[in-house]
Design a protein around this motif. Sequence first.
Motif, mmCIF file in Angstrom:
data_model
loop_
_atom_site.group_PDB
_atom_site.id
_atom_site.type_symbol
_atom_site.label_atom_id
_atom_site.label_comp_id
_atom_site.label_asym_id
_atom_site.label_seq_id
_atom_site.Cartn_x
_atom_site.Cartn_y
_atom_site.Cartn_z
ATOM 1 N N ARG A 148 0.837 -1.215 0.000
ATOM 2 C CA ARG A 148 0.000 0.000 0.000
ATOM 3 C C ARG A 148 0.862 1.252 0.000
ATOM 4 N NH1 ARG A 148 -3.031 -2.786 3.814
ATOM 5 N NH2 ARG A 148 -2.179 -1.507 5.478
ATOM 6 N N LEU A 149 1.945 1.225 0.768
ATOM 7 C CA LEU A 149 2.851 2.371 0.834
ATOM 8 C C LEU A 149 3.482 2.634 -0.538
ATOM 9 C CD1 LEU A 149 4.189 4.456 2.709
ATOM 10 C CD2 LEU A 149 5.946 2.746 3.200
ATOM 11 N N ILE A 150 3.954 1.584 -1.179
ATOM 12 C CA ILE A 150 4.607 1.705 -2.481
ATOM 13 C C ILE A 150 3.661 2.285 -3.529
ATOM 14 C CG2 ILE A 150 5.477 0.303 -4.415
ATOM 15 C CD1 ILE A 150 7.020 -1.348 -2.339
ATOM 16 N N ASN A 151 2.381 1.941 -3.445
ATOM 17 C CA ASN A 151 1.408 2.430 -4.425
ATOM 18 C C ASN A 151 1.205 3.938 -4.363
ATOM 19 O OD1 ASN A 151 0.936 -0.093 -5.551
ATOM 20 N ND2 ASN A 151 -0.690 -0.569 -4.105
ATOM 21 N N HIS A 152 1.677 4.598 -3.311
ATOM 22 C CA HIS A 152 1.481 6.041 -3.151
ATOM 23 C C HIS A 152 2.798 6.812 -3.152
ATOM 24 C CE1 HIS A 152 -2.278 4.303 -1.563
ATOM 25 N NE2 HIS A 152 -2.804 5.344 -2.180
ATOM 26 N N LEU A 153 3.839 6.242 -3.737
ATOM 27 C CA LEU A 153 5.147 6.897 -3.748
ATOM 28 C C LEU A 153 5.475 7.428 -5.143
ATOM 29 C CD1 LEU A 153 7.133 4.366 -1.540
ATOM 30 C CD2 LEU A 153 6.170 6.569 -0.866
ATOM 31 N N PRO A 154 6.290 8.476 -5.214
ATOM 32 C CA PRO A 154 6.604 9.093 -6.511
ATOM 33 C C PRO A 154 7.358 8.189 -7.481
ATOM 34 C CG PRO A 154 7.378 10.475 -4.698
ATOM 35 C CD PRO A 154 6.872 9.207 -4.102
ATOM 36 N N PHE A 155 8.317 7.411 -6.982
ATOM 37 C CA PHE A 155 9.088 6.545 -7.861
ATOM 38 C C PHE A 155 8.548 5.126 -7.779
ATOM 39 C CE2 PHE A 155 12.625 9.707 -7.116
ATOM 40 C CZ PHE A 155 12.551 10.248 -8.387
ATOM 41 N N SER A 156 8.218 4.574 -8.929
ATOM 42 C CA SER A 156 7.668 3.228 -8.966
ATOM 43 C C SER A 156 8.776 2.189 -8.785
ATOM 44 C CB SER A 156 6.952 3.005 -10.297
ATOM 45 O OG SER A 156 7.872 3.149 -11.360
ATOM 46 N N PHE A 157 8.346 0.991 -8.521
ATOM 47 C CA PHE A 157 9.254 -0.140 -8.352
ATOM 48 C C PHE A 157 8.972 -1.121 -9.473
ATOM 49 C CE2 PHE A 157 9.013 1.799 -4.297
ATOM 50 C CZ PHE A 157 10.135 1.450 -3.580
ATOM 51 N N GLU A 158 10.017 -1.683 -10.047
ATOM 52 C CA GLU A 158 9.846 -2.667 -11.094
ATOM 53 C C GLU A 158 9.764 -4.052 -10.467
ATOM 54 O OE1 GLU A 158 12.397 -4.052 -14.908
ATOM 55 O OE2 GLU A 158 12.186 -1.883 -14.583
ATOM 56 N N ASN A 159 8.598 -4.662 -10.549
ATOM 57 C CA ASN A 159 8.350 -5.981 -9.961
ATOM 58 C C ASN A 159 8.852 -6.074 -8.519
ATOM 59 O OD1 ASN A 159 7.313 -6.907 -12.457
ATOM 60 N ND2 ASN A 159 9.393 -7.325 -13.162
ATOM 61 N N PRO A 160 8.293 -5.265 -7.623
ATOM 62 C CA PRO A 160 8.813 -5.267 -6.247
ATOM 63 C C PRO A 160 8.524 -6.576 -5.520
ATOM 64 C CG PRO A 160 6.789 -3.998 -6.376
ATOM 65 C CD PRO A 160 7.142 -4.381 -7.789
ATOM 66 N N LYS A 161 9.503 -6.998 -4.764
ATOM 67 C CA LYS A 161 9.341 -8.160 -3.894
ATOM 68 C C LYS A 161 9.117 -7.591 -2.495
ATOM 69 C CE LYS A 161 11.568 -12.401 -2.461
ATOM 70 N NZ LYS A 161 12.857 -13.057 -2.266
ATOM 71 N N TYR A 162 7.894 -7.673 -2.011
ATOM 72 C CA TYR A 162 7.502 -7.004 -0.771
ATOM 73 C C TYR A 162 8.159 -7.591 0.475
ATOM 74 C CZ TYR A 162 4.151 -5.069 -4.006
ATOM 75 O OH TYR A 162 3.590 -4.447 -5.091
ATOM 76 N N THR A 163 8.828 -8.715 0.323
ATOM 77 C CA THR A 163 9.545 -9.306 1.450
ATOM 78 C C THR A 163 11.037 -8.992 1.401
ATOM 79 O OG1 THR A 163 9.776 -11.370 0.211
ATOM 80 C CG2 THR A 163 7.886 -11.202 1.715
ATOM 81 N N ASP A 164 11.439 -8.157 0.456
ATOM 82 C CA ASP A 164 12.842 -7.759 0.318
ATOM 83 C C ASP A 164 13.106 -6.550 1.213
ATOM 84 O OD1 ASP A 164 15.346 -6.850 -0.452
ATOM 85 O OD2 ASP A 164 14.942 -6.946 -2.598
ATOM 86 N N PRO A 165 14.052 -6.650 2.139
ATOM 87 C CA PRO A 165 14.336 -5.519 3.026
ATOM 88 C C PRO A 165 14.824 -4.273 2.286
ATOM 89 C CG PRO A 165 15.894 -7.316 3.408
ATOM 90 C CD PRO A 165 14.879 -7.814 2.441
ATOM 91 N N HIS A 166 15.433 -4.451 1.116
ATOM 92 C CA HIS A 166 15.913 -3.309 0.342
ATOM 93 C C HIS A 166 14.741 -2.545 -0.285
ATOM 94 C CE1 HIS A 166 19.974 -4.698 0.987
ATOM 95 N NE2 HIS A 166 19.613 -5.894 0.548
ATOM 96 N N VAL A 167 13.710 -3.273 -0.705
ATOM 97 C CA VAL A 167 12.487 -2.645 -1.209
ATOM 98 C C VAL A 167 11.819 -1.873 -0.075
ATOM 99 C CG1 VAL A 167 10.158 -3.114 -2.093
ATOM 100 C CG2 VAL A 167 12.132 -4.303 -3.075
ATOM 101 N N LYS A 168 11.791 -2.472 1.099
ATOM 102 C CA LYS A 168 11.201 -1.812 2.261
ATOM 103 C C LYS A 168 11.980 -0.546 2.608
ATOM 104 C CE LYS A 168 9.974 -2.648 7.099
ATOM 105 N NZ LYS A 168 9.934 -3.645 8.183
ATOM 106 N N ALA A 169 13.301 -0.619 2.579
ATOM 107 C CA ALA A 169 14.125 0.555 2.894
ATOM 108 C C ALA A 169 13.855 1.677 1.898
ATOM 109 C CB ALA A 169 15.609 0.175 2.882
ATOM 110 N N ASN A 170 13.781 1.352 0.618
ATOM 111 C CA ASN A 170 13.501 2.342 -0.412
ATOM 112 C C ASN A 170 12.121 2.961 -0.195
ATOM 113 O OD1 ASN A 170 12.999 3.800 -2.815
ATOM 114 N ND2 ASN A 170 14.199 2.376 -4.028
ATOM 115 N N ALA A 171 11.136 2.129 0.091
ATOM 116 C CA ALA A 171 9.775 2.625 0.328
ATOM 117 C C ALA A 171 9.730 3.544 1.550
ATOM 118 C CB ALA A 171 8.816 1.450 0.512
ATOM 119 N N LEU A 172 10.428 3.182 2.614
ATOM 120 C CA LEU A 172 10.440 4.012 3.823
ATOM 121 C C LEU A 172 11.175 5.326 3.584
ATOM 122 C CD1 LEU A 172 10.962 1.264 6.549
ATOM 123 C CD2 LEU A 172 8.870 2.549 6.045
#
Length: 170
Positions: A65-89
Motif C-alpha cells: 500500500r505504501l509503495i502504491n502512493h510513492l513518486p518513484f515506482s518499483f519494477e516488480n517489487p518483492k515485498y519481502t525484500d528488506p531493500h524494497v522496504k528501505a527504499n519505500a520508507l
Amino acid sequence: MNFLRSPLNLGMIASYYNISHTTIERFSSSVTSKTKLKGLLEILASASEFEQLPIRPGEEESIKRLINHLPFSFENPKYTDPHVKANALLQAHLSRRMVVGNLAVDQREVLLSATRLLQAMVDVVSSNGWLSLALLTMEVSQMVTQGLWHRNSMLLQLPHLTEELVKKIV
C-alpha cells in the motif's frame, strides 16, 4: 622488503563511515556519471546495512500500500525484500507520508543509516570526479535531513506549515 601498503580509497571511505565493504563496493560499481535521483535512492536502499531490516508477518500488505502512493515506482517489487522496504520508507519520509507502528521504528533506523551512507556515497562519487552527481548526492542527503523532496517548498521545513498554507503564502 616493505609489505605495508597504503590503504585504498574505497577501504578508507568504508572505514571512516563504518560501513560494510560490500556496500562501498556496490556504491562504486553501481553509481555512474549518468545516475539520476531514482537510481541514487535505489543504490542507497541496496546497501548491505539494510539486509537485517525485518519483514514481519503481514507487513507485506502495508509495504505494498505504501509503495502504491510513492513518486518513484518499483519494477516488480518483492515485498519481502528488506531493500524494497528501505527504499519505500525513504520515499515515504521524503513525501511526508505517515507510517505507524513497526514501520515507523524501521523508518527511523533506515534514516539513521541513510545519513551516514549518503556521506560515504558523496565521497565515492567525488573520488570519480563527477561534480554534478556529487551535488545531486549532497542534495539527496539534504532531502533526507529535511524530510522533503527537492521540488517541495523550503517553507515546509517550518513547524506547523502545510502544503495548503504554503500555497496561500506564495
